[in-house]
Design a protein around this motif. Structure first.
Motif, PDB file in Angstrom:
ATOM      1  N   HIS A  33      42.392  21.728  33.383  1.00 25.44           N
ATOM      2  CA  HIS A  33      42.579  22.502  34.611  1.00 25.44           C
ATOM      3  C   HIS A  33      41.841  21.874  35.788  1.00 25.44           C
ATOM      4  O   HIS A  33      42.392  21.709  36.869  1.00 25.44           O
ATOM      5  CB  HIS A  33      42.095  23.936  34.385  1.00 25.44           C
ATOM      6  CG  HIS A  33      42.499  24.880  35.480  1.00 25.44           C
ATOM      7  ND1 HIS A  33      41.899  24.873  36.710  1.00 25.44           N
ATOM      8  CD2 HIS A  33      43.449  25.845  35.516  1.00 25.44           C
ATOM      9  CE1 HIS A  33      42.468  25.800  37.476  1.00 25.44           C
ATOM     10  NE2 HIS A  33      43.403  26.400  36.770  1.00 25.44           N
ATOM     11  N   ARG A  34      40.557  21.570  35.607  1.00 28.04           N
ATOM     12  CA  ARG A  34      39.700  20.906  36.588  1.00 28.04           C
ATOM     13  C   ARG A  34      39.276  21.792  37.752  1.00 28.04           C
ATOM     14  O   ARG A  34      38.528  21.358  38.618  1.00 28.04           O
ATOM     15  CB  ARG A  34      40.353  19.633  37.148  1.00 28.04           C
ATOM     16  CG  ARG A  34      40.598  18.571  36.107  1.00 28.04           C
ATOM     17  CD  ARG A  34      41.073  17.295  36.743  1.00 28.04           C
ATOM     18  NE  ARG A  34      42.351  17.461  37.421  1.00 28.04           N
ATOM     19  CZ  ARG A  34      42.914  16.531  38.170  1.00 28.04           C
ATOM     20  NH1 ARG A  34      42.314  15.380  38.356  1.00 28.04           N
ATOM     21  NH2 ARG A  34      44.074  16.748  38.747  1.00 28.04           N
ATOM     22  N   ASP A  35      39.757  23.034  37.827  1.00 32.09           N
ATOM     23  CA  ASP A  35      39.353  23.894  38.936  1.00 32.09           C
ATOM     24  C   ASP A  35      39.284  25.352  38.486  1.00 32.09           C
ATOM     25  O   ASP A  35      39.741  26.252  39.183  1.00 32.09           O
ATOM     26  CB  ASP A  35      40.320  23.742  40.113  1.00 32.09           C
ATOM     27  CG  ASP A  35      39.745  24.305  41.416  1.00 32.09           C
ATOM     28  OD1 ASP A  35      38.501  24.434  41.492  1.00 32.09           O
ATOM     29  OD2 ASP A  35      40.527  24.608  42.328  1.00 32.09           O
ATOM     30  N   LEU A  36      38.713  25.583  37.316  1.00 34.36           N
ATOM     31  CA  LEU A  36      38.539  26.948  36.830  1.00 34.36           C
ATOM     32  C   LEU A  36      37.416  27.609  37.624  1.00 34.36           C
ATOM     33  O   LEU A  36      36.308  27.078  37.697  1.00 34.36           O
ATOM     34  CB  LEU A  36      38.193  26.930  35.341  1.00 34.36           C
ATOM     35  CG  LEU A  36      38.051  28.300  34.670  1.00 34.36           C
ATOM     36  CD1 LEU A  36      39.380  29.021  34.623  1.00 34.36           C
ATOM     37  CD2 LEU A  36      37.480  28.143  33.267  1.00 34.36           C
ATOM     38  N   LYS A  37      37.703  28.747  38.220  1.00 36.02           N
ATOM     39  CA  LYS A  37      36.728  29.484  39.016  1.00 36.02           C
ATOM     40  C   LYS A  37      37.177  30.938  39.098  1.00 36.02           C
ATOM     41  O   LYS A  37      38.306  31.273  38.700  1.00 36.02           O
ATOM     42  CB  LYS A  37      36.591  28.865  40.403  1.00 36.02           C
ATOM     43  CG  LYS A  37      37.883  28.828  41.220  1.00 36.02           C
ATOM     44  CD  LYS A  37      37.673  28.067  42.512  1.00 36.02           C
ATOM     45  CE  LYS A  37      38.955  28.018  43.344  1.00 36.02           C
ATOM     46  NZ  LYS A  37      38.758  27.259  44.601  1.00 36.02           N
ATOM     47  N   PRO A  38      36.328  31.845  39.584  1.00 38.86           N
ATOM     48  CA  PRO A  38      36.673  33.278  39.561  1.00 38.86           C
ATOM     49  C   PRO A  38      37.975  33.628  40.267  1.00 38.86           C
ATOM     50  O   PRO A  38      38.697  34.521  39.818  1.00 38.86           O
ATOM     51  CB  PRO A  38      35.465  33.929  40.242  1.00 38.86           C
ATOM     52  CG  PRO A  38      34.323  33.010  39.935  1.00 38.86           C
ATOM     53  CD  PRO A  38      34.914  31.632  39.987  1.00 38.86           C
ATOM     54  N   SER A  39      38.297  32.943  41.351  1.00 38.65           N
ATOM     55  CA  SER A  39      39.543  33.259  42.052  1.00 38.65           C
ATOM     56  C   SER A  39      40.769  32.740  41.325  1.00 38.65           C
ATOM     57  O   SER A  39      41.901  33.063  41.704  1.00 38.65           O
ATOM     58  CB  SER A  39      39.501  32.679  43.470  1.00 38.65           C
ATOM     59  OG  SER A  39      39.352  31.272  43.438  1.00 38.65           O
ATOM     60  N   ASN A  40      40.571  31.931  40.295  1.00 39.69           N
ATOM     61  CA  ASN A  40      41.686  31.426  39.486  1.00 39.69           C
ATOM     62  C   ASN A  40      41.803  32.135  38.145  1.00 39.69           C
ATOM     63  O   ASN A  40      42.482  31.651  37.242  1.00 39.69           O
ATOM     64  CB  ASN A  40      41.536  29.920  39.243  1.00 39.69           C
ATOM     65  CG  ASN A  40      41.880  29.111  40.475  1.00 39.69           C
ATOM     66  OD1 ASN A  40      42.503  29.618  41.404  1.00 39.69           O
ATOM     67  ND2 ASN A  40      41.460  27.856  40.507  1.00 39.69           N
ATOM     68  N   VAL A  41      41.121  33.269  38.006  1.00 38.79           N
ATOM     69  CA  VAL A  41      41.198  34.074  36.791  1.00 38.79           C
ATOM     70  C   VAL A  41      41.705  35.457  37.159  1.00 38.79           C
ATOM     71  O   VAL A  41      41.074  36.164  37.957  1.00 38.79           O
ATOM     72  CB  VAL A  41      39.818  34.188  36.103  1.00 38.79           C
ATOM     73  CG1 VAL A  41      39.914  35.110  34.880  1.00 38.79           C
ATOM     74  CG2 VAL A  41      39.315  32.813  35.683  1.00 38.79           C
ATOM     75  N   LEU A  42      42.840  35.846  36.623  1.00 35.74           N
ATOM     76  CA  LEU A  42      43.392  37.180  36.834  1.00 35.74           C
ATOM     77  C   LEU A  42      43.019  38.085  35.664  1.00 35.74           C
ATOM     78  O   LEU A  42      43.134  37.686  34.504  1.00 35.74           O
ATOM     79  CB  LEU A  42      44.919  37.121  36.953  1.00 35.74           C
ATOM     80  CG  LEU A  42      45.479  36.522  38.242  1.00 35.74           C
ATOM     81  CD1 LEU A  42      46.987  36.331  38.116  1.00 35.74           C
ATOM     82  CD2 LEU A  42      45.170  37.424  39.426  1.00 35.74           C
ATOM     83  N   LEU A  43      42.591  39.300  35.956  1.00 37.55           N
ATOM     84  CA  LEU A  43      42.207  40.248  34.912  1.00 37.55           C
ATOM     85  C   LEU A  43      43.377  41.186  34.650  1.00 37.55           C
ATOM     86  O   LEU A  43      43.471  42.275  35.215  1.00 37.55           O
ATOM     87  CB  LEU A  43      40.956  41.035  35.343  1.00 37.55           C
ATOM     88  CG  LEU A  43      39.734  40.176  35.666  1.00 37.55           C
ATOM     89  CD1 LEU A  43      38.555  41.061  36.027  1.00 37.55           C
ATOM     90  CD2 LEU A  43      39.385  39.253  34.508  1.00 37.55           C
ATOM     91  N   ALA A  44      44.277  40.764  33.789  1.00 41.52           N
ATOM     92  CA  ALA A  44      45.422  41.585  33.407  1.00 41.52           C
ATOM     93  C   ALA A  44      45.025  42.521  32.263  1.00 41.52           C
ATOM     94  O   ALA A  44      44.007  42.320  31.597  1.00 41.52           O
ATOM     95  CB  ALA A  44      46.588  40.692  32.987  1.00 41.52           C
ATOM     96  N   ASP A  45      45.832  43.535  32.024  1.00 43.37           N
ATOM     97  CA  ASP A  45      45.509  44.505  30.976  1.00 43.37           C
ATOM     98  C   ASP A  45      45.486  43.881  29.593  1.00 43.37           C
ATOM     99  O   ASP A  45      44.786  44.359  28.698  1.00 43.37           O
ATOM    100  CB  ASP A  45      46.522  45.655  30.996  1.00 43.37           C
ATOM    101  CG  ASP A  45      46.307  46.589  32.176  1.00 43.37           C
ATOM    102  OD1 ASP A  45      45.246  46.477  32.830  1.00 43.37           O
ATOM    103  OD2 ASP A  45      47.184  47.419  32.452  1.00 43.37           O
ATOM    104  N   ASP A  46      46.260  42.820  29.391  1.00 44.20           N
ATOM    105  CA  ASP A  46      46.325  42.203  28.065  1.00 44.20           C
ATOM    106  C   ASP A  46      45.438  40.969  27.956  1.00 44.20           C
ATOM    107  O   ASP A  46      45.566  40.187  27.015  1.00 44.20           O
ATOM    108  CB  ASP A  46      47.765  41.840  27.707  1.00 44.20           C
ATOM    109  CG  ASP A  46      48.383  40.846  28.675  1.00 44.20           C
ATOM    110  OD1 ASP A  46      47.806  40.648  29.764  1.00 44.20           O
ATOM    111  OD2 ASP A  46      49.429  40.276  28.334  1.00 44.20           O
TER     112      ASP A  46
END
Length: 673
Positions: free
Chosen positions: A98-111
């Motif tokens: 990925h090379r750019d994992l950060k909080p804005s690139n993580v979605l908190l979906a129900d599953d």
């Protein structure tokens, strides 16, 4: 369905370099589309304003969640870390970093958490520069090697970023914080991370993720295993944030944002969720050509500048004694553990030997009794392919440093060693090694000497997927069209790179085998990537035969023997398809969730299960004929990225298991295994 649309700003659309990186992002996002990402529905990176549409994922970003609700509790952190580790495992299996994992690139979906935004370089994110141009990534979440050796960034960099993301989730700030990206870069490379406020039960794992050297960081599999030991009750399939405090009038941020906002990324505009209907009922979203989602999922394009990592590990060690050697004329079988460790060795047959490799070791076994003929240490690291005999020498897969070595099959002595050309992947064809580079070129290297023979682009292929098959004199290049309507299949001479045949076939296709002058391909669903048919194409006559599958197969592996294709899908469905009779012969539910690529012998089809069992299935009737015991070893919770294919030599079959065992059995009598 709802879609989220990313559109490149006009000024960046004029930059060819930026367009190239955006094209790579689209290819990477298609390749990793799955349970832990936002699947690509459509894209056109070559339009006047390049764009990409992904499935709309309900749920805030981790960044927004922490801003509105504060740091997460320990139980939430465990679930988040486990979900992200599982996501990285799947992303790395697809050959993507990925090379750019950060909080804005993580979605908190129900599953569970979803990872978004693959590989795009945002020129305004950082003014730091490398010697070769822009620095890829976001400094507070970048690994030391991204600053020191940007060309050597591998999957371990994503694990470092995971550690930084976890600190942010636990404290609201990163382990390295400063208003200056230059100071952050210095801190990442030289200073210890600040873990103040990170709960004690996850802090040790986070600290390991933030190790300065890549080899000292845990793999995603190791993280998942450690998290199970911390709290066996965590559930990576159910991730529901404790609070959702979006304003009740609906004026807050949208529920899901698979694309960045224009403020977060000035190079990209993020469209609001768009309603789209199926083409048959009219299409509200008119953005361009339909994308072939399945092409990315099965790797019909080699993604440039993205490293791959199969998640296998294990250490070399002293060989354990083999079981008593066979003394009678009938082959009664044997088993041995030639190297200490807990990964399944990958083996092939050549020069009258079993040629095997595991992390840190290449070795040869006597096929008659399993004793070690020679062994040679190599760089530690995961191996994706077994050693093969090419150019009369044993050629292991590239080591993590992209160093090539060739060994004498009789003695195990090193005959030559070279740095691999370019940064792409490699396949073996006859006496040649073929490399695909990020520039779209294919290069041929002589297997006997290691000398380059040729290097050029193959017409019609920008970043081709290259496949070779035992007994076939050609290498096959395939590239699917953007809309999924067709796939260009080109046969080339491995010795010279000359084109032998070239055709555009209907549908999104993946080569799985070749026999008698014909190439066999899987026809993939452009929505989910499932296999829906088997295609046989004969270049000499131009004939194409297509046989539909009774039921689509998810993420199938395939092999060919004669006129029959044998396919194994995720979930354990094994099917046989006769391309002459144009019918599916049989289907068997094996009970495995995952299995290796099938290997067909004269009477049986053999498959390796994830627990180390070797299964034999009657090739004519489709019934289970026998299986060996499971051999998981002392780490039964470990999930390997790839499973070793069985090796069939006459009436003998050789397999390997996660406990490090290599074994041979009599293929004539599977019931006696």
């Amino acid at each position: 369905m709802k879609l989220a649309v990313k559109v490149v700003h006009a000024q960046f659309a004029k930059d060819p370099d930026f367009r190239g990186r955006f094209r790579q992002e689209v290819a990477a996002a298609r390749r990793v589309s799955g349970a832990f990402t936002a699947p690509v529905v459509d894209a056109d990176p070559d339009s006047e304003r390049p764009w990409m549409a992904t499935l709309f994922i309900p749920g805030p970003t981790l960044s927004d969640h922490v801003k509105r609700n504060g740091p997460m509790e320990a139980a939430q952190l465990r679930r988040l870390m486990a979900g992200l580790a599982e996501a990285l495992r799947d992303i790395h299996r697809a050959g993507v970093v990925h090379r750019d994992l950060k909080p804005s690139n993580v979605l908190l979906a129900d599953d569970g958490p979803k990872v978004i935004d693959f590989g795009i370089s945002r020129p305004v994110d950082s003014e730091l520069r490398t010697e070769t141009g822009r620095l890829i990534g976001t400094p507070p979440f970048m690994a030391p090697e991204q600053f020191r050796r940007p060309r050597e960034v591998g999957p371990a960099a994503d694990v470092f970023a995971l550690g930084s993301v976890m600190v942010h989730a636990a404290t609201g700030q990163g382990p390295f914080d400063s208003d200056s990206p230059y100071i952050v870069a210095y801190q990442v490379v030289h200073d210890e991370p600040d873990l103040t406020g990170v709960p004690d039960e996850v802090a040790p794992l986070v600290r390991r993720c933030l190790a300065k050297e890549p080899e000292e960081r845990p793999t995603p599999d190791e993280l998942m295993r450690e998290l199970r030991s911390v709290a066996a009750s965590y559930d990576t399939q159910t991730f529901i944030p404790a609070q959702r405090t979006w304003d009740t009038e609906g004026s807050g941020p949208p529920a899901g944002r698979p694309a960045r906002t224009a403020e977060a990324d000035p190079a990209v505009e993020a469209g609001a969720a768009v309603e789209a209907t199926h083409a048959g009922r009219g299409r509200k979203l008119r953005l361009g050509r339909r994308a072939a989602l399945g092409a990315g999922a099965f790797g019909l394009a080699v993604v440039g500048a993205l490293a791959s990592l199969p998640l296998l590990d294990g250490d070399g060690g002293s060989p354990r004694p083999a079981s008593p050697r066979t003394t009678s004329a009938a082959f009664s079988g044997w088993r041995t553990t030639p190297a200490a460790g807990d990964s399944a060795p990958l083996c092939s047959h050549g020069a009258g030997r079993l040629l095997c490799a595991t992390s840190g070791l290449v070795f040869a076994l006597d096929p008659s009794d399993g004793h070690v003929l020679w062994r040679h240490p190599v760089a530690k690291g995961p191996r994706k392919e077994p050693p093969v005999l090419t150019g009369g020498l044993v050629q292991p897969a590239m080591d993590p440093g992209r160093r090539l070595k060739a060994f004498d099959p009789a003695s195990g002595e090193v005959r030559w060693q070279r740095d691999a050309p370019g940064t792409g992947s490699a396949v073996y064809a006859g006496g040649m090694l073929l490399f695909t580079g990020t520039d779209g070129k294919v290069a041929g290297v002589d297997g006997a000497s290691g000398d380059p023979r040729w290097s050029h682009r193959i017409p019609g292929h920008e970043m081709p997927y290259v496949a070779t098959f035992t007994g076939d004199p050609s290498a096959y290049l395939s590239s699917a069209s953007q809309d999924g309507s067709g796939t260009r299949v080109t046969a080339v001479d491995p010795e010279t790179g000359d084109v032998r045949s070239d055709a555009r076939l209907d549908g999104t296709l993946k080569p799985i085998g070749a026999t008698d002058g014909s190439v066999f391909l899987l026809s993939l669903d452009t929505v989910h990537g499932d296999a829906r048919a088997v295609v046989r194409y004969t270049p000499k006559t131009g004939e194409t035969r297509r046989v539909p599958l009774t039921t689509p197969l998810q993420q199938p592996h395939g092999a060919v023997r004669g006129n029959t294709a044998y396919l194994l899908g995720t979930g354990g469905s094994l099917v046989a398809v006769d391309l002459v009779a144009r019918e599916q012969l049989w289907s068997l539910e094996t009970g495995m969730m995952r299995g290796s690529t099938p290997v067909a012998g004269d009477r049986y089809v053999y498959v390796t299960a994830s627990d180390g069992r070797l299964l034999a299935v009657d090739a004519r009737r489709g019934n289970l004929a026998g299986q060996t015991p499971a051999r998981l070893g002392d780490r039964p919770d470990r999930v390997a990225a790839g499973l070793p294919e069985p090796v069939v030599v006459g009436d003998r079959v050789y397999g390997s298991a996660p406990d490090g065992t290599v074994f041979g059995v009599n293929g004539r009598d599977p019931a006696a295994w």
